[in-house]
Design a protein around this motif. Structure first.
Motif, PDB file in Angstrom:
ATOM      1  N   TYR A 188       0.815  -1.215   0.000  1.00 42.98           N
ATOM      2  CA  TYR A 188       0.000   0.000   0.000  1.00 42.98           C
ATOM      3  C   TYR A 188       0.848   1.264   0.000  1.00 42.98           C
ATOM      4  CZ  TYR A 188       0.082   0.394   5.230  1.00 42.98           C
ATOM      5  OH  TYR A 188       0.425   0.507   6.553  1.00 42.98           O
ATOM      6  N   SER A 189       2.100   1.189   0.460  1.00 38.85           N
ATOM      7  CA  SER A 189       2.988   2.350   0.348  1.00 38.85           C
ATOM      8  C   SER A 189       3.345   2.615  -1.107  1.00 38.85           C
ATOM      9  CB  SER A 189       4.253   2.130   1.174  1.00 38.85           C
ATOM     10  OG  SER A 189       3.955   2.010   2.547  1.00 38.85           O
ATOM     11  N   LEU A 190       3.651   1.547  -1.841  1.00 41.79           N
ATOM     12  CA  LEU A 190       3.976   1.705  -3.259  1.00 41.79           C
ATOM     13  C   LEU A 190       2.778   2.219  -4.056  1.00 41.79           C
ATOM     14  CD1 LEU A 190       6.155  -1.429  -4.073  1.00 41.79           C
ATOM     15  CD2 LEU A 190       6.828   0.958  -4.403  1.00 41.79           C
ATOM     16  N   PHE A 253       2.329  10.895   6.448  1.00 39.60           N
ATOM     17  CA  PHE A 253       3.005   9.931   5.578  1.00 39.60           C
ATOM     18  C   PHE A 253       2.652  10.175   4.113  1.00 39.60           C
ATOM     19  CE2 PHE A 253       3.367   5.616   3.676  1.00 39.60           C
ATOM     20  CZ  PHE A 253       4.712   5.399   3.921  1.00 39.60           C
ATOM     21  N   GLY A 254       1.372  10.439   3.837  1.00 38.74           N
ATOM     22  CA  GLY A 254       0.962  10.725   2.465  1.00 38.74           C
ATOM     23  C   GLY A 254       1.595  11.994   1.944  1.00 38.74           C
ATOM     24  N   HIS A 255       1.689  13.027   2.789  1.00 41.20           N
ATOM     25  CA  HIS A 255       2.351  14.261   2.360  1.00 41.20           C
ATOM     26  C   HIS A 255       3.821  14.005   2.060  1.00 41.20           C
ATOM     27  CE1 HIS A 255       3.290  18.526   2.084  1.00 41.20           C
ATOM     28  NE2 HIS A 255       4.269  18.331   2.944  1.00 41.20           N
ATOM     29  N   GLY A 256       4.463  13.185   2.883  1.00 41.89           N
ATOM     30  CA  GLY A 256       5.867  12.878   2.637  1.00 41.89           C
ATOM     31  C   GLY A 256       6.092  12.099   1.361  1.00 41.89           C
ATOM     32  N   LEU A 257       5.138  11.241   0.994  1.00 41.94           N
ATOM     33  CA  LEU A 257       5.281  10.462  -0.248  1.00 41.94           C
ATOM     34  C   LEU A 257       5.247  11.351  -1.488  1.00 41.94           C
ATOM     35  CD1 LEU A 257       3.099   7.275   0.367  1.00 41.94           C
ATOM     36  CD2 LEU A 257       5.572   7.397   0.140  1.00 41.94           C
ATOM     37  N   ARG A 258       4.730  12.572  -1.366  1.00 39.30           N
ATOM     38  CA  ARG A 258       4.725  13.480  -2.507  1.00 39.30           C
ATOM     39  C   ARG A 258       6.137  13.937  -2.852  1.00 39.30           C
ATOM     40  NH1 ARG A 258       1.074  15.714  -5.414  1.00 39.30           N
ATOM     41  NH2 ARG A 258      -0.588  14.886  -4.103  1.00 39.30           N
ATOM     42  N   HIS A 259       7.031  13.899  -1.887  1.00 31.00           N
ATOM     43  CA  HIS A 259       8.393  14.378  -2.093  1.00 31.00           C
ATOM     44  C   HIS A 259       9.437  13.278  -1.942  1.00 31.00           C
ATOM     45  CE1 HIS A 259       6.750  18.473  -1.841  1.00 31.00           C
ATOM     46  NE2 HIS A 259       6.100  18.060  -0.769  1.00 31.00           N
ATOM     47  N   THR A 260       9.023  12.075  -1.579  1.00 32.55           N
ATOM     48  CA  THR A 260       9.961  10.989  -1.291  1.00 32.55           C
ATOM     49  C   THR A 260       9.454   9.705  -1.926  1.00 32.55           C
ATOM     50  OG1 THR A 260      10.406  12.032   0.850  1.00 32.55           O
ATOM     51  CG2 THR A 260      11.187   9.787   0.563  1.00 32.55           C
ATOM     52  N   SER A 261      10.357   8.888  -2.434  1.00 29.96           N
ATOM     53  CA  SER A 261       9.945   7.611  -3.007  1.00 29.96           C
ATOM     54  C   SER A 261       9.475   6.671  -1.909  1.00 29.96           C
ATOM     55  CB  SER A 261      11.117   6.976  -3.758  1.00 29.96           C
ATOM     56  OG  SER A 261      12.131   6.567  -2.855  1.00 29.96           O
ATOM     57  N   ALA A 262       8.645   5.698  -2.303  1.00 26.28           N
ATOM     58  CA  ALA A 262       8.128   4.734  -1.327  1.00 26.28           C
ATOM     59  C   ALA A 262       9.265   3.894  -0.743  1.00 26.28           C
ATOM     60  CB  ALA A 262       7.087   3.825  -1.989  1.00 26.28           C
TER      61      ALA A 262
END
Length: 312
Positions: A188-190, A253-262
């Protein structure tokens, strides 16, 4: 018409390229790991007789519904997605549901330490391999080195007390369940990272996946004993787990995924057991052997190596 602006004037009217700082993504993800680190302490305060699966299911129902209801983009996201993206949302919701249904039974069979190390330690590996297979980028050497350090430090930190005391036999079924929880977290992170990278709002992606998971896990909650939810302690534990460690943590976590790969994000969340260990020492009076403190130092070094900007 010829361009009569001088070079300094052209530079003044040319928009500057947008800078993406490496710290923009890691900070929200590390903050979410900080909140997740309170899970063990909070769940230990649940009333006697509250099933571990029920605690996790109740937290997911509350947190998932909050993520869905507080973000309008989550309501319309399935209609805006194509067929393939709708399938990704559905698979993501199933993966979110699978995490508490595999991790908490793993804790019961193998103990908190072993289950935490296997679940969190396997998640970055699964994420890197699945991301590579899904053509979302091959993990680089920096990620591999930092992940190896972080996983090693996490294992030494969490298993330090058991290693110092001689250890105990490990249940293979519990190990398998913990690995499955790490796999579900990676999936689900990917999926969330892929949908966010496609331009969908991070709050909408998290809200849609966790809202669907809340509906899926509700029968599991209702099938078990629910009387403990009516007590003040039970309600307080679920409120903390649902609002703080699910709703707020996954927003970050969702906000961080906008700037960081899973791949990087799942490695950074290895900070969770470090937070839990320090919180146990500070709040619950627990003691850590010297071996665990060494593991904490190695884990911090791996996360710092991944977080701090590298040479350009």
């Amino acid at each position: 018409m010829p361009n009569r602006l001088s070079a300094p004037e052209r530079a003044r009217f040319t928009p500057a390229p947008r800078r993406t700082r490496r710290i923009d993504g890691p900070l929200p993800i590390l903050a979410s790991a900080l909140l997740w680190g309170t899970t063990g302490t909070a769940s230990s305060l649940a009333p006697t007789g509250a099933p571990a699966t029920g605690i996790g299911s109740a937290a997911l129902v509350l947190g998932g519904l909050l993520l869905f209801l507080t973000d309008r983009s989550a309501w319309s996201l399935p209609r805006q997605c194509g067929t393939r993206e709708r399938w990704l949302l559905a698979v993501g919701a199933v993966a979110v549901t699978a995490y508490p249904l595999t991790f908490y039974p793993a804790v019961t069979r193998t103990g908190v330490a072993v289950a935490t190390v296997i679940a969190l330690g396997s998640a970055p590996v699964f994420t890197g391999l699945l991301g590579w297979l899904a053509r979302q980028g091959r993990p680089g050497g920096r990620w591999a080195g930092a992940t190896a350090l972080a996983v090693l430090g996490c294992a030494v930190l969490v298993l330090g007390p058991e290693l110092a005391g001689g250890g105990a036999a490990v249940d293979p079924v519990g190990v398998l369940l913990a690995a499955l929880s790490g796999l579900s977290y990676a999936v689900y992170s990917l999926i969330a990272g892929r949908l966010i990278a496609a331009g969908h709002p991070s709050g909408g992606v998290m809200g849609a996946m966790f809202g669907g998971a809340a509906v899926l896990v509700l029968p599991v909650l209702l099938a078990g004993p629910t009387g403990w939810l009516l007590s003040a302690r039970g309600a307080g534990v679920v409120l903390h787990l649902g609002v703080i460690t699910t709703f707020l943590a996954y927003r970050l976590f969702g906000h961080g995924l906008r700037h960081t790969s899973a791949q990087t994000a799942t490695t950074l969340t290895l900070a969770e057991p470090a937070v839990a260990a320090v919180l146990g020492v500070a709040a619950l009076g627990e003691r850590l052997p010297a071996l665990s403190w060494c593991g904490l130092a190695v884990l911090a070094g791996g996360l710092a190596f991944l977080t701090l900007p590298g040479r350009r």
